[in-house]
Design a protein around this motif. Structure first.
Motif, PDB file in Angstrom:
ATOM      1  N   LEU A 106      50.363  41.494 -11.786  1.00  9.94           N
ATOM      2  CA  LEU A 106      50.470  41.549 -10.336  1.00  9.94           C
ATOM      3  C   LEU A 106      51.825  42.130  -9.945  1.00  9.94           C
ATOM      4  CD1 LEU A 106      49.192  40.826  -7.626  1.00  9.94           C
ATOM      5  CD2 LEU A 106      50.061  38.490  -7.912  1.00  9.94           C
ATOM      6  N   VAL A 107      51.805  43.284  -9.277  1.00 13.43           N
ATOM      7  CA  VAL A 107      53.030  43.981  -8.901  1.00 13.43           C
ATOM      8  C   VAL A 107      53.092  44.060  -7.375  1.00 13.43           C
ATOM      9  CG1 VAL A 107      54.412  46.080  -9.130  1.00 13.43           C
ATOM     10  CG2 VAL A 107      52.910  45.354 -11.018  1.00 13.43           C
ATOM     11  N   HIS A 108      53.940  43.225  -6.781  1.00 11.43           N
ATOM     12  CA  HIS A 108      54.129  43.267  -5.331  1.00 11.43           C
ATOM     13  C   HIS A 108      55.173  44.329  -4.989  1.00 11.43           C
ATOM     14  CE1 HIS A 108      51.696  39.790  -4.249  1.00 11.43           C
ATOM     15  NE2 HIS A 108      52.223  39.123  -5.266  1.00 11.43           N
ATOM     16  N   ILE A 109      54.893  45.096  -3.918  1.00 13.65           N
ATOM     17  CA  ILE A 109      55.804  46.142  -3.470  1.00 13.65           C
ATOM     18  C   ILE A 109      56.100  45.875  -1.995  1.00 13.65           C
ATOM     19  CG2 ILE A 109      56.195  48.631  -3.304  1.00 13.65           C
ATOM     20  CD1 ILE A 109      53.674  48.891  -5.179  1.00 13.65           C
ATOM     21  N   LEU A 110      57.346  45.562  -1.672  1.00 13.42           N
ATOM     22  CA  LEU A 110      57.711  45.180  -0.313  1.00 13.42           C
ATOM     23  C   LEU A 110      58.596  46.232   0.346  1.00 13.42           C
ATOM     24  CD1 LEU A 110      58.520  41.390  -0.844  1.00 13.42           C
ATOM     25  CD2 LEU A 110      56.325  42.437  -0.217  1.00 13.42           C
ATOM     26  N   GLU A 111      58.303  46.530   1.596  1.00 12.45           N
ATOM     27  CA  GLU A 111      59.151  47.442   2.351  1.00 12.45           C
ATOM     28  C   GLU A 111      60.429  46.752   2.815  1.00 12.45           C
ATOM     29  OE1 GLU A 111      57.267  49.676   5.480  1.00 12.45           O
ATOM     30  OE2 GLU A 111      55.309  49.566   4.486  1.00 12.45           O
ATOM     31  N   GLU A 112      60.300  45.479   3.181  1.00  5.13           N
ATOM     32  CA  GLU A 112      61.457  44.707   3.633  1.00  5.13           C
ATOM     33  C   GLU A 112      61.548  43.429   2.795  1.00  5.13           C
ATOM     34  OE1 GLU A 112      61.010  44.051   7.813  1.00  5.13           O
ATOM     35  OE2 GLU A 112      60.758  46.184   8.280  1.00  5.13           O
ATOM     36  N   PRO A 113      62.089  43.531   1.590  1.00  6.18           N
ATOM     37  CA  PRO A 113      62.112  42.375   0.687  1.00  6.18           C
ATOM     38  C   PRO A 113      63.093  41.304   1.157  1.00  6.18           C
ATOM     39  CG  PRO A 113      63.363  44.189  -0.230  1.00  6.18           C
ATOM     40  CD  PRO A 113      62.698  44.726   0.989  1.00  6.18           C
ATOM     41  N   PRO A 114      62.829  40.044   0.824  1.00  5.21           N
ATOM     42  CA  PRO A 114      63.762  38.974   1.170  1.00  5.21           C
ATOM     43  C   PRO A 114      65.009  39.031   0.285  1.00  5.21           C
ATOM     44  CG  PRO A 114      61.972  38.114  -0.155  1.00  5.21           C
ATOM     45  CD  PRO A 114      61.629  39.546   0.126  1.00  5.21           C
ATOM     46  N   GLU A 115      66.000  38.314   0.666  1.00  5.15           N
ATOM     47  CA  GLU A 115      67.246  38.284  -0.108  1.00  5.15           C
ATOM     48  C   GLU A 115      66.982  37.726  -1.505  1.00  5.15           C
ATOM     49  OE1 GLU A 115      71.780  36.441   0.267  1.00  5.15           O
ATOM     50  OE2 GLU A 115      70.338  36.195   1.903  1.00  5.15           O
ATOM     51  N   PRO A 119      42.106  44.228 -18.988  1.00  2.00           N
ATOM     52  CA  PRO A 119      43.363  44.161 -18.240  1.00  2.00           C
ATOM     53  C   PRO A 119      43.242  44.776 -16.844  1.00  2.00           C
ATOM     54  CG  PRO A 119      43.470  45.909 -19.871  1.00  2.00           C
ATOM     55  CD  PRO A 119      42.201  45.161 -20.135  1.00  2.00           C
ATOM     56  N   VAL A 120      43.969  44.183 -15.894  1.00  2.00           N
ATOM     57  CA  VAL A 120      44.000  44.668 -14.513  1.00  2.00           C
ATOM     58  C   VAL A 120      45.449  44.721 -14.048  1.00  2.00           C
ATOM     59  CG1 VAL A 120      43.234  44.321 -12.142  1.00  2.00           C
ATOM     60  CG2 VAL A 120      41.766  43.584 -14.035  1.00  2.00           C
ATOM     61  N   TRP A 121      45.830  45.848 -13.468  1.00  2.83           N
ATOM     62  CA  TRP A 121      47.116  45.981 -12.794  1.00  2.83           C
ATOM     63  C   TRP A 121      46.842  46.071 -11.299  1.00  2.83           C
ATOM     64  CZ3 TRP A 121      46.064  47.776 -17.524  1.00  2.83           C
ATOM     65  CH2 TRP A 121      47.030  47.656 -18.531  1.00  2.83           C
ATOM     66  N   LEU A 122      47.451  45.194 -10.520  1.00  2.24           N
ATOM     67  CA  LEU A 122      47.283  45.230  -9.067  1.00  2.24           C
ATOM     68  C   LEU A 122      48.630  45.530  -8.419  1.00  2.24           C
ATOM     69  CD1 LEU A 122      45.475  44.912  -6.603  1.00  2.24           C
ATOM     70  CD2 LEU A 122      46.047  42.472  -6.575  1.00  2.24           C
ATOM     71  N   PHE A 123      48.750  46.739  -7.871  1.00  5.25           N
ATOM     72  CA  PHE A 123      49.935  47.138  -7.117  1.00  5.25           C
ATOM     73  C   PHE A 123      49.626  46.881  -5.640  1.00  5.25           C
ATOM     74  CE2 PHE A 123      49.860  49.592 -10.997  1.00  5.25           C
ATOM     75  CZ  PHE A 123      51.177  49.545 -11.442  1.00  5.25           C
ATOM     76  N   TYR A 124      50.331  45.919  -5.063  1.00  2.74           N
ATOM     77  CA  TYR A 124      49.982  45.419  -3.745  1.00  2.74           C
ATOM     78  C   TYR A 124      51.157  45.624  -2.793  1.00  2.74           C
ATOM     79  CZ  TYR A 124      47.909  42.089  -0.373  1.00  2.74           C
ATOM     80  OH  TYR A 124      47.363  41.488   0.737  1.00  2.74           O
ATOM     81  N   GLY A 125      51.000  46.581  -1.869  1.00  3.06           N
ATOM     82  CA  GLY A 125      52.062  46.908  -0.939  1.00  3.06           C
ATOM     83  C   GLY A 125      51.947  46.162   0.384  1.00  3.06           C
ATOM     84  N   ASN A 126      53.080  45.605   0.844  1.00  3.31           N
ATOM     85  CA  ASN A 126      53.145  44.926   2.127  1.00  3.31           C
ATOM     86  C   ASN A 126      54.524  45.133   2.741  1.00  3.31           C
ATOM     87  OD1 ASN A 126      50.638  43.039   2.701  1.00  3.31           O
ATOM     88  ND2 ASN A 126      51.032  42.930   0.496  1.00  3.31           N
ATOM     89  N   LYS A 127      54.629  44.863   4.029  1.00  3.04           N
ATOM     90  CA  LYS A 127      55.913  45.034   4.686  1.00  3.04           C
ATOM     91  C   LYS A 127      56.889  43.937   4.282  1.00  3.04           C
ATOM     92  CE  LYS A 127      57.979  46.145   9.135  1.00  3.04           C
ATOM     93  NZ  LYS A 127      57.726  46.396  10.579  1.00  3.04           N
ATOM     94  N   THR A 128      56.446  42.675   4.345  1.00  2.00           N
ATOM     95  CA  THR A 128      57.304  41.541   3.980  1.00  2.00           C
ATOM     96  C   THR A 128      56.547  40.582   3.070  1.00  2.00           C
ATOM     97  OG1 THR A 128      56.641  40.127   5.838  1.00  2.00           O
ATOM     98  CG2 THR A 128      58.430  41.718   6.241  1.00  2.00           C
ATOM     99  N   TRP A 129      57.274  39.672   2.448  1.00  3.01           N
ATOM    100  CA  TRP A 129      56.689  38.695   1.539  1.00  3.01           C
ATOM    101  C   TRP A 129      55.748  37.741   2.276  1.00  3.01           C
ATOM    102  CZ3 TRP A 129      55.319  38.194  -3.128  1.00  3.01           C
ATOM    103  CH2 TRP A 129      55.189  36.960  -3.770  1.00  3.01           C
ATOM    104  N   GLU A 130      56.079  37.401   3.512  1.00  5.60           N
ATOM    105  CA  GLU A 130      55.258  36.475   4.272  1.00  5.60           C
ATOM    106  C   GLU A 130      53.941  37.093   4.735  1.00  5.60           C
ATOM    107  OE1 GLU A 130      55.740  33.238   4.589  1.00  5.60           O
ATOM    108  OE2 GLU A 130      57.428  33.595   3.244  1.00  5.60           O
TER     109      GLU A 130
END
Length: 440
Positions: free
Chosen positions: A369-378, A339-350
């Protein structure tokens, strides 16, 4: 591996302290006051440390293997400050308590040459350290800084050796002069190895650019294939290379980049390069067919180094995902179902680089896959903000955490926060590994 690391640390201490022991062999000048002798000891120790600095940046694989070259370069950076401090204190003690030893004037036209050489060495070493520590603040272009750093360090070292031999205190005996000159010769040969022999080997084994394609967030994938040779040997997923484009390997224009492809894709290799600085800002101008040179592979940031791990956790930010892409691609090629957990931080989805490929890899891997966004979309239903202890607790069970190996790569504030969170969760230190985001 820990024994090898301890052995190298012991060798380093021996190299720094050995000159002190050599100076006490044979005829020794009569002792003076404590502070005088202490000043002399600091001067010789600082000189020895400056000499060993050449070895730390020579990319000697036996030396880098136990630690990782990123840690060696960090070690080099901190030790430069310590060595400079020792030499400054050496000079300061003489200036405050033994001013007569510094001569009647600092004018190089009138002062004894050996004293001028010592002052020049101090200034050159200080400039080498300062311009490296604050290169970006001083707005020094990377290539110009590399040339300046090599010149300052080499000239400073030569001036320091001249100063020591010219003063003759502790080194007047012929056998001691021969020993110091022998040590100097070793350091010179090391410099020749790094600046002549290794680039010559790279010149004999060129690579060709075969593809340049745009990714998200001003990132480019650069693909290379060997030109007339077998390519990389001993490459493990997650390692990196020193890359030279549009220049000679002798030109000090190489840059370190993580390899994004898997060893199973050899001889072709790929890099994920974000357009950020002087060199990377023009990466999109590279065209297929251009020549490239590599010094690789390096690094210990790899799943292959921890075969006993029950699974893996990647905590990455932005382009720090690149070494994890290499590891994930390799696991998919090997049909590795740990198993692999990937916590991936970015400012926006794009701005999520390799977003589509990561989604596709979920069907081939046991990947969370766990995306972490600072400015998430609506309407975003995923994680937001930054990596925290609470976020990790929501996704990682306490029973499994100690058996997983955790890879951290990204901007320093992110990795520092992740390290703190993992420490608070009670993770053993040997299960947490951080890749230094910037070597220079």
């Amino acid at each position: 591996m820990r024994r090898r690391a301890a052995a190298w640390i012991a060798i380093y201490l021996l190299l720094v302290l050995a000159p002190q022991a050599v100076l006490l062999l044979g005829e020794v000048p009569p002792g003076r006051e404590f502070w005088w002798d202490f000043s002399m000891a600091l001067g010789f120790a600082g000189m020895a440390m400056m000499g060993v600095q050449f070895a730390l940046t020579a990319r000697l694989r036996p030396l880098t293997a136990p630690f990782g070259i990123d840690i060696i370069y960090l070690f080099h950076r901190y030790l430069a400050w310590i060595a400079l401090a020792l030499v400054l204190v050496h000079f300061g003690i003489l200036w405050l308590g033994y001013e007569e030893a510094l001569g009647p004037t600092i004018d190089p036209r009138e002062a004894p040459w050996e004293l001028t050489a010592g002052r020049a060495a101090l200034v050159l070493f200080a400039l080498a350290v300062i311009t490296s520590e604050w290169r970006k603040l001083l707005r020094l272009e990377y290539g110009l800084w590399r040339y300046a750093h090599v010149a300052l360090a080499t000239l400073g070292f030569a001036a320091a050796v001249a100063h020591i031999l010219g003063i003759g205190y502790f080194t007047a005996a012929p056998v001691k002069r021969v020993l110091w000159l022998s040590v100097t010769l070793v350091w010179v040969l090391l410099l020749v190895w790094v600046r002549v022999a290794k680039p010559w080997e790279q010149k004999r084994h060129p690579w060709r650019v075969v593809a340049v394609r745009p990714e998200r967030n001003d990132t480019w994938t650069l693909a290379l294939e060997p030109d007339g040779h077998a390519g990389l040997k001993g490459f493990s997923p997650g390692q990196f290379a020193w890359l030279t484009l549009r220049g000679s390997p002798f030109g000090l224009r190489e840059h370190p980049f993580s390899i994004a492809s898997a060893p199973e894709d050899l001889p072709r290799i790929e890099f994920g390069i974000k357009a950020l600085g002087d060199f990377t800002g023009r990466i999109g101008e590279i065209r297929p067919g251009e020549v490239a040179y590599l010094d690789a592979p390096y690094g210990v940031f790899s799943i292959d180094r921890v075969p006993d791990a029950a699974g893996f956790v990647g905590i990455v930010g932005g382009i720090g995902v690149t070494p994890m892409m290499s590891m994930l691609r390799s696991m998919a090629a090997r049909a590795d179902r740990r198993p692999v957990w990937l916590f991936y931080g970015n400012k926006t989805w794009e701005k999520v680089v390799f977003r589509e490929e990561l989604e596709a890899l979920r069907s081939r891997l046991d990947l969370r896959l766990v995306h972490i966004l600072e400015e998430p979309p609506e309407g975003w239903q995923g994680e937001t903000g930054h990596v925290t202890r609470e976020l990790l607790e929501r996704h990682l069970s306490p029973e499994l955490r100690p058996r997983l190996h955790h890879f951290l790569c990204g901007p320093p504030p992110m990795t520092a926060a992740a390290e703190k969170a993992l420490h608070e969760l009670g993770l053993p230190a040997h299960r947490v590994q951080t890749e230094v985001f910037e070597l220079v």
